[in-house]
Structures are given as structure tokens and as C-alpha cells.
Design a protein around this motif. Structure first.
Motif, PDB file in Angstrom:
ATOM      1  N   ASP A 195      -5.150   1.157  -3.124  1.00  0.00           N
ATOM      2  CA  ASP A 195      -6.578   0.274  -2.493  1.00  0.00           C
ATOM      3  C   ASP A 195      -6.893  -1.205  -3.416  1.00  0.00           C
ATOM      4  O   ASP A 195      -6.399  -1.650  -2.610  1.00  0.00           O
ATOM      5  N   TYR A 196      -7.090  -0.620  -4.637  1.00  0.00           N
ATOM      6  CA  TYR A 196      -6.377  -1.642  -5.735  1.00  0.00           C
ATOM      7  C   TYR A 196      -5.926  -3.088  -5.893  1.00  0.00           C
ATOM      8  O   TYR A 196      -5.436  -3.955  -5.422  1.00  0.00           O
ATOM      9  N   LEU A 197      -3.909  -2.100  -5.394  1.00  0.00           N
ATOM     10  CA  LEU A 197      -3.251  -2.963  -6.378  1.00  0.00           C
ATOM     11  C   LEU A 197      -3.425  -3.611  -4.712  1.00  0.00           C
ATOM     12  O   LEU A 197      -2.314  -4.355  -4.517  1.00  0.00           O
ATOM     13  N   SER A 198      -3.433  -3.446  -2.877  1.00  0.00           N
ATOM     14  CA  SER A 198      -3.269  -3.727  -1.698  1.00  0.00           C
ATOM     15  C   SER A 198      -4.011  -4.389  -1.571  1.00  0.00           C
ATOM     16  O   SER A 198      -3.943  -5.229   0.119  1.00  0.00           O
ATOM     17  N   HIS A 199      -4.901  -4.882  -2.298  1.00  0.00           N
ATOM     18  CA  HIS A 199      -6.550  -5.185  -1.894  1.00  0.00           C
ATOM     19  C   HIS A 199      -6.480  -4.484  -0.017  1.00  0.00           C
ATOM     20  O   HIS A 199      -6.865  -5.260   0.717  1.00  0.00           O
ATOM     21  N   THR A 200      -6.720  -3.709   0.172  1.00  0.00           N
ATOM     22  CA  THR A 200      -7.232  -2.766   1.377  1.00  0.00           C
ATOM     23  C   THR A 200      -7.761  -1.642   1.042  1.00  0.00           C
ATOM     24  O   THR A 200      -8.102  -1.287   0.014  1.00  0.00           O
ATOM     25  N   GLU A 201      -8.654  -1.833   2.174  1.00  0.00           N
ATOM     26  CA  GLU A 201      -9.691  -0.204   2.454  1.00  0.00           C
ATOM     27  C   GLU A 201      -9.885   0.803   3.351  1.00  0.00           C
ATOM     28  O   GLU A 201      -9.288   0.105   4.403  1.00  0.00           O
ATOM     29  N   GLY A 250      -1.187  12.997  -8.310  1.00  0.00           N
ATOM     30  CA  GLY A 250      -2.912  12.854  -7.829  1.00  0.00           C
ATOM     31  C   GLY A 250      -3.772  12.252  -7.730  1.00  0.00           C
ATOM     32  O   GLY A 250      -4.457  12.422  -6.541  1.00  0.00           O
ATOM     33  N   LEU A 251      -3.739  11.214  -8.712  1.00  0.00           N
ATOM     34  CA  LEU A 251      -5.059  11.152  -9.320  1.00  0.00           C
ATOM     35  C   LEU A 251      -4.951   9.911  -8.789  1.00  0.00           C
ATOM     36  O   LEU A 251      -6.586   9.621  -8.658  1.00  0.00           O
ATOM     37  N   GLY A 252      -4.009   8.901  -8.007  1.00  0.00           N
ATOM     38  CA  GLY A 252      -5.251   8.163  -7.213  1.00  0.00           C
ATOM     39  C   GLY A 252      -5.804   8.130  -6.302  1.00  0.00           C
ATOM     40  O   GLY A 252      -5.651   7.599  -5.517  1.00  0.00           O
ATOM     41  N   PHE A 253      -4.971   9.305  -5.955  1.00  0.00           N
ATOM     42  CA  PHE A 253      -6.356   9.592  -4.541  1.00  0.00           C
ATOM     43  C   PHE A 253      -7.647  10.425  -4.872  1.00  0.00           C
ATOM     44  O   PHE A 253      -8.186  10.184  -4.274  1.00  0.00           O
ATOM     45  N   VAL A 313     -14.135   9.799  -7.687  1.00  0.00           N
ATOM     46  CA  VAL A 313     -15.309   8.381  -8.477  1.00  0.00           C
ATOM     47  C   VAL A 313     -15.728   7.309  -8.602  1.00  0.00           C
ATOM     48  O   VAL A 313     -16.424   6.651  -9.603  1.00  0.00           O
ATOM     49  N   ASP A 314     -15.359   6.615  -7.882  1.00  0.00           N
ATOM     50  CA  ASP A 314     -15.311   5.198  -7.543  1.00  0.00           C
ATOM     51  C   ASP A 314     -15.799   4.660  -7.008  1.00  0.00           C
ATOM     52  O   ASP A 314     -16.524   5.507  -5.530  1.00  0.00           O
ATOM     53  N   PRO A 315     -16.957   4.130  -7.507  1.00  0.00           N
ATOM     54  CA  PRO A 315     -18.033   3.639  -6.631  1.00  0.00           C
ATOM     55  C   PRO A 315     -18.113   2.815  -5.208  1.00  0.00           C
ATOM     56  O   PRO A 315     -18.749   2.737  -4.362  1.00  0.00           O
ATOM     57  N   ASN A 316     -17.010   2.295  -4.787  1.00  0.00           N
ATOM     58  CA  ASN A 316     -16.312   1.143  -3.973  1.00  0.00           C
ATOM     59  C   ASN A 316     -15.714   2.435  -3.028  1.00  0.00           C
ATOM     60  O   ASN A 316     -15.402   2.513  -1.755  1.00  0.00           O
ATOM     61  N   LYS A 317     -15.700   4.352  -3.951  1.00  0.00           N
ATOM     62  CA  LYS A 317     -14.880   5.741  -2.937  1.00  0.00           C
ATOM     63  C   LYS A 317     -13.605   4.378  -2.531  1.00  0.00           C
ATOM     64  O   LYS A 317     -13.207   4.767  -0.934  1.00  0.00           O
ATOM     65  N   ARG A 318     -12.657   3.663  -3.616  1.00  0.00           N
ATOM     66  CA  ARG A 318     -11.008   2.792  -3.502  1.00  0.00           C
ATOM     67  C   ARG A 318     -10.089   4.321  -3.934  1.00  0.00           C
ATOM     68  O   ARG A 318     -10.418   4.767  -5.030  1.00  0.00           O
ATOM     69  N   TYR A 319      -9.068   4.227  -3.261  1.00  0.00           N
ATOM     70  CA  TYR A 319      -7.879   4.780  -4.574  1.00  0.00           C
ATOM     71  C   TYR A 319      -7.399   4.122  -5.178  1.00  0.00           C
ATOM     72  O   TYR A 319      -7.448   2.737  -4.867  1.00  0.00           O
ATOM     73  N   ARG A 376       0.804  -0.887   0.013  1.00  0.00           N
ATOM     74  CA  ARG A 376       0.643  -0.302  -0.083  1.00  0.00           C
ATOM     75  C   ARG A 376       0.569   1.640   0.099  1.00  0.00           C
ATOM     76  O   ARG A 376       0.579   2.420  -0.821  1.00  0.00           O
ATOM     77  N   CYS A 377       1.953   1.705   0.304  1.00  0.00           N
ATOM     78  CA  CYS A 377       2.693   2.648   0.787  1.00  0.00           C
ATOM     79  C   CYS A 377       2.950   3.135  -0.906  1.00  0.00           C
ATOM     80  O   CYS A 377       3.647   4.068  -0.681  1.00  0.00           O
ATOM     81  N   ALA A 378       3.757   1.650  -1.291  1.00  0.00           N
ATOM     82  CA  ALA A 378       4.512   1.606  -2.678  1.00  0.00           C
ATOM     83  C   ALA A 378       3.276   2.520  -3.858  1.00  0.00           C
ATOM     84  O   ALA A 378       3.699   3.081  -4.113  1.00  0.00           O
ATOM     85  N   GLY A 379       1.762   1.903  -3.425  1.00  0.00           N
ATOM     86  CA  GLY A 379       0.985   2.413  -4.507  1.00  0.00           C
ATOM     87  C   GLY A 379       1.475   3.571  -3.826  1.00  0.00           C
ATOM     88  O   GLY A 379       0.450   4.424  -4.683  1.00  0.00           O
ATOM     89  N   ALA A 380       0.726   4.186  -3.061  1.00  0.00           N
ATOM     90  CA  ALA A 380       0.765   5.633  -2.654  1.00  0.00           C
ATOM     91  C   ALA A 380       1.735   6.278  -3.502  1.00  0.00           C
ATOM     92  O   ALA A 380       0.874   6.977  -3.815  1.00  0.00           O
ATOM     93  N   LEU A 381       2.695   5.810  -2.781  1.00  0.00           N
ATOM     94  CA  LEU A 381       4.065   6.933  -4.346  1.00  0.00           C
ATOM     95  C   LEU A 381       2.700   6.591  -4.932  1.00  0.00           C
ATOM     96  O   LEU A 381       3.149   7.876  -5.968  1.00  0.00           O
TER      97      LEU A 381
END
Length: 157
Positions: free
Chosen positions: A134-140, A117-120, A125-131, A105-110
């Protein structure tokens, strides 16, 4: 209205405010760590000019950020800023993330930040309100419910 067992997701404002809280802690941590490393290097004679090279400061800063978030996330799923704003990081099964997921998740946030900042902003626009990360690390991020105010035990007898 979401189903009762569906977790609520924090607003972007709440997320950004928690990030602001955490960034203040991280800045202090980076100053302390960089100062300690510089002091050690000066004492052993490695840094005669009493400065860190830019690449050394960048590595220390990145290490501080990754260690800060990883330790908090694997311990309780919350940094101090997240605790203040009732935000918790969980994996897609609702559990506290593992070390590998937290570091991913840290690497993905970078990467999310590196794309202007588009990933944030994706959570808008995401229906699941995820970054993206979040999808990369399977977290939310989920919003924890408010705690009920309990009586303080000062009942009159």
C-alpha cells in the motif's frame, strides 16, 4: 471512534477471505489460459510433447494474476472477492487507482509475500492498517458501508 470522513479499513479476516475468493477465480483462469496456450502451441507444432515448460507456465501464471487484479482495480477498484466482502482499493486521494499504481501494487504484493508474508501481516501493527505494498503504490483498502435494504416496490395500493 474515527471521524465521519475517515474511511474504515477491513479486518485481516475480511481481506484474507476476499483473497480466497479471488484465488479460486485465478486458479480457474490460469487453467484456461495455460490450456489454451498449450493447445495453440501443439497445433502449430511448437509443443510436440504436449507440455509447457516450467518457465512458460510460471510466466503465464504471473501474467494472469497481474492482468486479473490490474483490470479489476482500474475498472472499479474491486475484484469479485472484494465486491463480496465490501472492500475497495483506492489511492491515497480516494480515487480508483491508475494502471501504473495497480501494476506497482501487484509487484509490491509479490515482494510482501516473498518476505514470508510479513508485508501482508504488517496491517496488524500499522496504525493506518496498510500493507507494505500500500505504501509502495500509494493505495489502500477501505471498507465500504453496508447498503441499505430498499423496498422492492411491492407496496400495496
Amino acid at each position: 471512534m474515527p471521524a465521519p470522513d475517515t474511511p474504515m479499513h477491513p479486518s485481516l479476516f475480511r481481506r484474507l477471505t476476499a483473497m480466497l475468493y479471488d484465488s479460486l477465480l485465478i486458479v480457474a483462469l490460469v487453467f484456461v489460459v495455460n490450456g489454451a496456450v498449450l493447445g495453440i502451441m501443439a497445433n502449430i507444432g511448437v509443443a510436440e510433447d504436449h507440455t509447457l515448460r516450467p518457465w512458460q507456465a510460471q510466466i503465464l501464471t504471473l501474467a494472469c494474476i497481474v492482468i486479473f487484479f490490474t483490470l479489476f482495480w482500474i475498472k472499479s477498484g474491486q475484484t469479485l472477492g472484494m465486491q463480496a466482502w465490501r472492500i475497495k482499493l483506492v489511492d491515497f486521494h480516494g480515487n480508483t487507482p491508475s494502471v501504473a499504481l495497480a501494476m506497482l501494487r501487484c509487484a509490491g504484493a509479490l515482494l510482501s509475500a516473498a518476505c514470508f508474508g510479513l508485508g501482508f501481516l504488517w496491517c496488524l501493527v500499522d496504525p493506518n492498517k496498510r500493507y507494505w505494498h500500500d505504501y509502495l503504490s500509494h493505495t489502500e483498502l477501505i471498507l465500504l458501508p453496508k447498503k441499505d435494504k430498499k423496498t422492492s416496490g411491492d407496496d400495496e395500493a
